[in-house]
Design a protein around this motif. Structure first.
Motif, PDB file in Angstrom:
ATOM      1  N   MET A 159       0.828  -1.208   0.000  1.00 37.64           N
ATOM      2  CA  MET A 159       0.000   0.000   0.000  1.00 37.64           C
ATOM      3  C   MET A 159       0.861   1.255   0.000  1.00 37.64           C
ATOM      4  O   MET A 159       0.621   2.196  -0.769  1.00 37.64           O
ATOM      5  CB  MET A 159      -0.915  -0.006   1.227  1.00 37.64           C
ATOM      6  N   GLU A 160       1.891   1.263   0.820  1.00 37.38           N
ATOM      7  CA  GLU A 160       2.739   2.445   0.934  1.00 37.38           C
ATOM      8  C   GLU A 160       3.629   2.648  -0.287  1.00 37.38           C
ATOM      9  O   GLU A 160       3.791   3.765  -0.766  1.00 37.38           O
ATOM     10  CB  GLU A 160       3.611   2.338   2.189  1.00 37.38           C
ATOM     11  N   ARG A 161       4.193   1.556  -0.772  1.00 31.22           N
ATOM     12  CA  ARG A 161       5.210   1.679  -1.820  1.00 31.22           C
ATOM     13  C   ARG A 161       4.628   1.696  -3.228  1.00 31.22           C
ATOM     14  O   ARG A 161       5.148   2.382  -4.109  1.00 31.22           O
ATOM     15  CB  ARG A 161       6.208   0.532  -1.686  1.00 31.22           C
ATOM     16  N   HIS A 162       3.543   0.949  -3.442  1.00 31.23           N
ATOM     17  CA  HIS A 162       3.004   0.828  -4.798  1.00 31.23           C
ATOM     18  C   HIS A 162       1.690   1.577  -5.000  1.00 31.23           C
ATOM     19  O   HIS A 162       1.552   2.333  -5.970  1.00 31.23           O
ATOM     20  CB  HIS A 162       2.813  -0.652  -5.148  1.00 31.23           C
ATOM     21  N   ILE A 163       0.732   1.355  -4.116  1.00 32.30           N
ATOM     22  CA  ILE A 163      -0.584   1.951  -4.329  1.00 32.30           C
ATOM     23  C   ILE A 163      -0.542   3.462  -4.167  1.00 32.30           C
ATOM     24  O   ILE A 163      -0.987   4.216  -5.040  1.00 32.30           O
ATOM     25  CB  ILE A 163      -1.625   1.346  -3.362  1.00 32.30           C
ATOM     26  N   ARG A 164       0.015   3.925  -3.062  1.00 31.59           N
ATOM     27  CA  ARG A 164       0.095   5.369  -2.833  1.00 31.59           C
ATOM     28  C   ARG A 164       0.966   6.050  -3.893  1.00 31.59           C
ATOM     29  O   ARG A 164       0.677   7.167  -4.331  1.00 31.59           O
ATOM     30  CB  ARG A 164       0.619   5.662  -1.433  1.00 31.59           C
ATOM     31  N   ASP A 165       2.030   5.386  -4.297  1.00 30.04           N
ATOM     32  CA  ASP A 165       2.902   5.941  -5.323  1.00 30.04           C
ATOM     33  C   ASP A 165       2.148   6.097  -6.642  1.00 30.04           C
ATOM     34  O   ASP A 165       2.310   7.087  -7.358  1.00 30.04           O
ATOM     35  CB  ASP A 165       4.116   5.021  -5.497  1.00 30.04           C
ATOM     36  N   SER A 166       1.311   5.116  -6.972  1.00 32.34           N
ATOM     37  CA  SER A 166       0.504   5.196  -8.194  1.00 32.34           C
ATOM     38  C   SER A 166      -0.534   6.304  -8.086  1.00 32.34           C
ATOM     39  O   SER A 166      -0.718   7.104  -9.019  1.00 32.34           O
ATOM     40  CB  SER A 166      -0.191   3.854  -8.453  1.00 32.34           C
ATOM     41  N   LEU A 167      -1.207   6.379  -6.950  1.00 38.20           N
ATOM     42  CA  LEU A 167      -2.233   7.404  -6.755  1.00 38.20           C
ATOM     43  C   LEU A 167      -1.650   8.816  -6.805  1.00 38.20           C
ATOM     44  O   LEU A 167      -2.327   9.761  -7.222  1.00 38.20           O
ATOM     45  CB  LEU A 167      -2.935   7.187  -5.411  1.00 38.20           C
ATOM     46  N   SER A 168      -0.394   8.955  -6.406  1.00 42.67           N
ATOM     47  CA  SER A 168       0.214  10.286  -6.385  1.00 42.67           C
ATOM     48  C   SER A 168       0.369  10.875  -7.784  1.00 42.67           C
ATOM     49  O   SER A 168       0.572  12.081  -7.938  1.00 42.67           O
ATOM     50  CB  SER A 168       1.580  10.240  -5.688  1.00 42.67           C
ATOM     51  N   LEU A 169       0.269  10.033  -8.815  1.00 42.99           N
ATOM     52  CA  LEU A 169       0.391  10.522 -10.187  1.00 42.99           C
ATOM     53  C   LEU A 169      -0.917  11.116 -10.711  1.00 42.99           C
ATOM     54  O   LEU A 169      -0.918  11.840 -11.704  1.00 42.99           O
ATOM     55  CB  LEU A 169       0.835   9.383 -11.116  1.00 42.99           C
ATOM     56  N   LEU A 170      -2.037  10.796 -10.064  1.00 43.21           N
ATOM     57  CA  LEU A 170      -3.336  11.265 -10.556  1.00 43.21           C
ATOM     58  C   LEU A 170      -3.435  12.789 -10.629  1.00 43.21           C
ATOM     59  O   LEU A 170      -3.842  13.328 -11.661  1.00 43.21           O
ATOM     60  CB  LEU A 170      -4.459  10.689  -9.698  1.00 43.21           C
ATOM     61  N   PRO A 171      -3.093  13.532  -9.556  1.00 46.93           N
ATOM     62  CA  PRO A 171      -3.209  14.991  -9.664  1.00 46.93           C
ATOM     63  C   PRO A 171      -2.241  15.588 -10.672  1.00 46.93           C
ATOM     64  O   PRO A 171      -2.493  16.660 -11.207  1.00 46.93           O
ATOM     65  CB  PRO A 171      -2.917  15.488  -8.237  1.00 46.93           C
ATOM     66  N   LEU A 207       0.782  -1.506 -12.235  1.00 40.99           N
ATOM     67  CA  LEU A 207       1.038  -0.287 -11.466  1.00 40.99           C
ATOM     68  C   LEU A 207       1.733   0.745 -12.363  1.00 40.99           C
ATOM     69  O   LEU A 207       2.842   0.473 -12.847  1.00 40.99           O
ATOM     70  CB  LEU A 207       1.925  -0.614 -10.260  1.00 40.99           C
ATOM     71  N   PRO A 208       1.074   1.838 -12.663  1.00 41.15           N
ATOM     72  CA  PRO A 208      -0.126   2.358 -12.001  1.00 41.15           C
ATOM     73  C   PRO A 208      -1.446   2.075 -12.716  1.00 41.15           C
ATOM     74  O   PRO A 208      -2.500   2.489 -12.238  1.00 41.15           O
ATOM     75  CB  PRO A 208       0.122   3.866 -11.994  1.00 41.15           C
ATOM     76  N   GLY A 209      -1.439   1.407 -13.872  1.00 42.85           N
ATOM     77  CA  GLY A 209      -2.627   1.326 -14.722  1.00 42.85           C
ATOM     78  C   GLY A 209      -3.879   0.802 -14.047  1.00 42.85           C
ATOM     79  O   GLY A 209      -4.967   1.387 -14.183  1.00 42.85           O
ATOM     80  N   ILE A 210      -3.783  -0.324 -13.329  1.00 43.08           N
ATOM     81  CA  ILE A 210      -4.961  -0.887 -12.676  1.00 43.08           C
ATOM     82  C   ILE A 210      -5.473   0.050 -11.586  1.00 43.08           C
ATOM     83  O   ILE A 210      -6.692   0.228 -11.416  1.00 43.08           O
ATOM     84  CB  ILE A 210      -4.659  -2.284 -12.114  1.00 43.08           C
ATOM     85  N   ILE A 211      -4.553   0.676 -10.859  1.00 47.84           N
ATOM     86  CA  ILE A 211      -4.967   1.615  -9.805  1.00 47.84           C
ATOM     87  C   ILE A 211      -5.667   2.821 -10.423  1.00 47.84           C
ATOM     88  O   ILE A 211      -6.674   3.307  -9.888  1.00 47.84           O
ATOM     89  CB  ILE A 211      -3.760   2.050  -8.961  1.00 47.84           C
TER      90      ILE A 211
END
Length: 272
Positions: A71-83, A107-111
């Motif tokens: 969650m910390e290394r992959h999911i949050r990192d992917s979400l940080s690209l959205l803005p 990652l990040p496509g599926i997220i």
């Protein structure tokens, strides 16, 4: 596709100088995961992590095996690209056509597909086993807006069905900027962007890629510091605007971009 007013002004300024000069500027973007996902989306992310960790016991999708660390290394990192993407791109209906180059574990496509259901996401991955995982993960979280394509980026970048048809090309943990430019920019329509997830100080890497980015139709690079809420250090996103069509001879044949990156000695290497 509509560019943000800030980037549009800077692009116009570039074109006022002939459009051939790569300009780097920096800003800051922040995202907090609890605001990026609603409860139903959080459940889908949890289901994705379950699938990732299950498959990871049989094949190497990630070196991270702890759920919290994923969650910390992959999911949050992917979400940080959205803005970052939404800062530079906007459509009246909220939709974007995004290609994830070298998607790997999604990652990040599926997220992106979970967090932004109005976006149409294409995951390009060359390894069959990883594609098998991606298809299983997409099915597990019922993502109607995500498709998986097994292919080399160099091949699909020359395919008329894919070439210069996307608003955004994104890549995370794939290659250096000189290589990414050749793998990603052929997919992006003029006026779109390429987004590369990078570490704390990508300036030298971006500088070495200036010639390649310009050669492939890129116009500017925006280095944005993102807040991935990760314990693994500052992350950045490098955004390149697609100003003009990519010359027909690019991308070169599979393997050539990584073996002989464009730039510095491009006259010697572009024949590959």
């Amino acid at each position: 596709m509509a560019l943000s007013p800030k980037l549009l002004l800077q692009w116009k300024a570039l074109q006022g100088h002939g459009g051939s000069r790569l300009v780097c500027f920096s800003s800051r973007a922040r995202v907090f995961c609890e605001n990026a996902l609603d409860p139903s989306q959080s459940k889908l992310v949890s289901a994705y992590i379950d699938k990732l960790l299950d498959w990871n016991q049989r094949m190497n999708l990630t070196s991270v095996t702890d759920r919290k660390e994923v969650m910390e290394r992959h999911i949050r990192d992917s979400l940080s690209l959205l803005p970052v993407i939404e800062k530079h791109c906007s459509l009246s209906d909220g939709s974007l056509k995004v290609v994830d180059i070298g998607s790997g574990a999604g990652l990040p496509g599926i997220i992106f597909g979970i967090a932004r259901p109005s976006w149409k996401i294409t995951l390009i991955e060359s390894i069959q086993k990883k594609c098998d995982f991606l298809e299983d993960a997409v099915l597990a979280v019922s993502l109607q807006n995500v498709s998986v394509v097994r292919a080399r980026a160099e091949e699909k970048g020359r395919d008329v069905e894919f070439r210069e048809t996307f608003d955004v090309a994104v890549a995370r943990a794939v290659a250096e900027m000189r290589v990414l430019a050749e793998l990603c920019l052929p997919f992006v329509a003029a006026g779109g962007i390429m987004v590369a997830a990078k570490g704390a100080n990508p300036e030298e890497e971006v500088k070495s890629a200036e010639e390649a980015i310009t050669l492939l139709g890129g116009s500017c690079a925006n280095i944005i510091e993102v807040d991935s809420e990760s314990p693994f250090g500052t992350r950045t996103a490098v955004v390149c605007l697609k100003a003009t069509p990519t010359p027909e001879k690019y991308p070169r044949r599979p393997g050539a971009p990584s073996k002989r990156p464009l730039g510095f000695r491009s006259k010697r290497t572009e024949a590959g």
